[in-house]
Design a protein around this motif. Structure first.
Motif, short mmCIF file in Angstrom:
data_model
loop_
_atom_site.label_atom_id
_atom_site.label_comp_id
_atom_site.label_asym_id
_atom_site.label_seq_id
_atom_site.Cartn_x
_atom_site.Cartn_y
_atom_site.Cartn_z
N PRO A 34 0.83 -1.23 -0.12
CA PRO A 34 -0.08 0.01 -0.07
C PRO A 34 0.86 1.18 -0.07
O PRO A 34 0.74 2.33 -0.84
CB PRO A 34 -0.87 0.04 1.33
N ALA A 35 1.97 1.22 0.82
CA ALA A 35 2.76 2.43 0.78
C ALA A 35 3.73 2.58 -0.57
O ALA A 35 3.48 3.54 -1.04
CB ALA A 35 3.84 2.20 1.85
N GLY A 36 4.02 1.49 -1.27
CA GLY A 36 4.42 1.49 -2.45
C GLY A 36 3.49 1.98 -3.32
O GLY A 36 3.95 3.07 -4.34
N LYS A 37 2.39 1.72 -3.53
CA LYS A 37 1.21 2.12 -4.43
C LYS A 37 0.96 3.72 -4.29
O LYS A 37 0.72 4.26 -5.16
CB LYS A 37 -0.11 1.29 -4.21
N ALA A 38 1.12 4.10 -3.15
CA ALA A 38 0.90 5.62 -2.70
C ALA A 38 2.09 6.26 -3.19
O ALA A 38 1.80 7.27 -3.98
CB ALA A 38 0.77 5.79 -1.24
N LEU A 39 3.22 5.76 -2.99
CA LEU A 39 4.61 6.30 -3.61
C LEU A 39 4.21 6.54 -5.01
O LEU A 39 4.73 7.49 -5.75
CB LEU A 39 5.69 5.92 -3.30
N CYS A 40 4.14 5.44 -5.56
CA CYS A 40 3.99 5.32 -7.38
C CYS A 40 2.80 6.32 -7.66
O CYS A 40 3.22 6.94 -8.89
CB CYS A 40 3.65 3.75 -7.67
N GLY A 41 1.91 6.57 -6.92
CA GLY A 41 0.75 7.29 -7.47
C GLY A 41 1.43 8.86 -7.41
O GLY A 41 1.13 9.77 -8.24
N ARG A 42 2.09 9.03 -6.20
CA ARG A 42 2.54 10.52 -5.97
C ARG A 42 3.67 10.99 -6.96
O ARG A 42 3.68 12.18 -7.46
CB ARG A 42 3.30 10.44 -4.50
N PHE A 43 4.37 9.92 -7.47
CA PHE A 43 5.47 10.27 -8.40
C PHE A 43 4.85 9.76 -9.75
O PHE A 43 5.39 9.85 -11.00
CB PHE A 43 6.74 9.62 -8.19
N LYS A 44 3.41 9.60 -10.13
CA LYS A 44 3.08 9.47 -11.48
C LYS A 44 3.65 8.19 -12.24
O LYS A 44 3.97 8.33 -13.18
CB LYS A 44 3.14 10.63 -12.19
N ILE A 45 3.89 7.05 -11.54
CA ILE A 45 4.58 6.07 -12.11
C ILE A 45 3.58 5.07 -12.89
O ILE A 45 2.66 4.64 -12.02
CB ILE A 45 5.44 5.24 -11.13
N MET A 46 3.48 4.95 -14.17
CA MET A 46 2.37 4.46 -14.79
C MET A 46 3.01 2.98 -15.15
O MET A 46 2.27 1.84 -15.25
CB MET A 46 2.21 5.23 -16.05
N GLY A 47 4.20 2.87 -15.70
CA GLY A 47 4.68 1.56 -16.39
C GLY A 47 5.80 1.01 -15.34
O GLY A 47 6.33 1.83 -14.69
N LEU A 48 6.12 -0.33 -15.56
CA LEU A 48 6.92 -0.93 -14.52
C LEU A 48 7.74 -1.56 -15.47
O LEU A 48 7.57 -2.28 -16.57
CB LEU A 48 6.36 -2.00 -13.50
#
Length: 176
Positions: A34-48
């Protein structure tokens, strides 16, 4: 890529490779944590996988996406050239003297002054682009004039060569 990334993280864990302790190589799980998802949302990470670098302060405004090759050697070379402190409001020690003075003057400004400064700088950009567009137009006009002169000259030369060849042909015919 994960093994190369982990190798880079291990490399920068060594004190001799990270003397100022200002380089952090990490990873975030954007799919399960969940914390990782929040960070990815914050930094607009779309693709992995996505590799971001830069100063994560100020809401990540200084982060950029790495698009280079993904071997350990490539990562290490990139990191040694790029992952150095950059001049920004949160890292004044990384500024050259003139940059620091300018940065401190911006820090001292209020919001309205900063907004006016942005408008002033953007107007200079617009003016500069207009100036160079005008200069390009003048160069293009000059080029077109030169091209017309060259075309006319080449045409005259070709006419002269044609006439000379016709005279030669007439002389040859008269001699026979």
């Amino acid at each position: 890529m994960a093994s190369a990334w982990n190798e880079l993280a291990d490399y920068y864990q060594q004190p001799e490779n990270n003397k100022n302790e200002d380089i952090l190589i990490g990873s975030i799980d954007c799919t399960k944590s969940p914390a990782g998802k929040a960070l990815c949302g914050r930094f607009k990470i779309m693709g992995l996988p996505t590799i971001l670098y830069g100063d994560a302060n100020f809401g990540g405004v200084y982060l950029e996406e790495y698009r280079g090759d993904k071997s350990f050697t490539d990562f290490k070379q990139f990191a040694s050239k790029t992952l150095v402190p950059k001049c920004n409001p949160g890292s004044l020690d990384a500024c050259a003297a003139d940059e620091r003075v300018e940065m401190e003057s911006y820090i001292a400004m209020g919001y309205h002054e900063l907004d006016a400064k942005i408008k002033q700088v953007k107007q200079r950009e617009i003016d500069t682009k207009a100036f160079y567009a005008d200069q390009f137009g003048k160069l293009q006009d000059r080029y077109n004039e030169q091209l017309a002169e060259k075309t006319s000259y080449v045409s005259r030369v070709n006419d002269d060569v044609r006439m000379i060849k016709e005279v030669i042909a007439l002389k040859v015919e008269a001699d026979n």
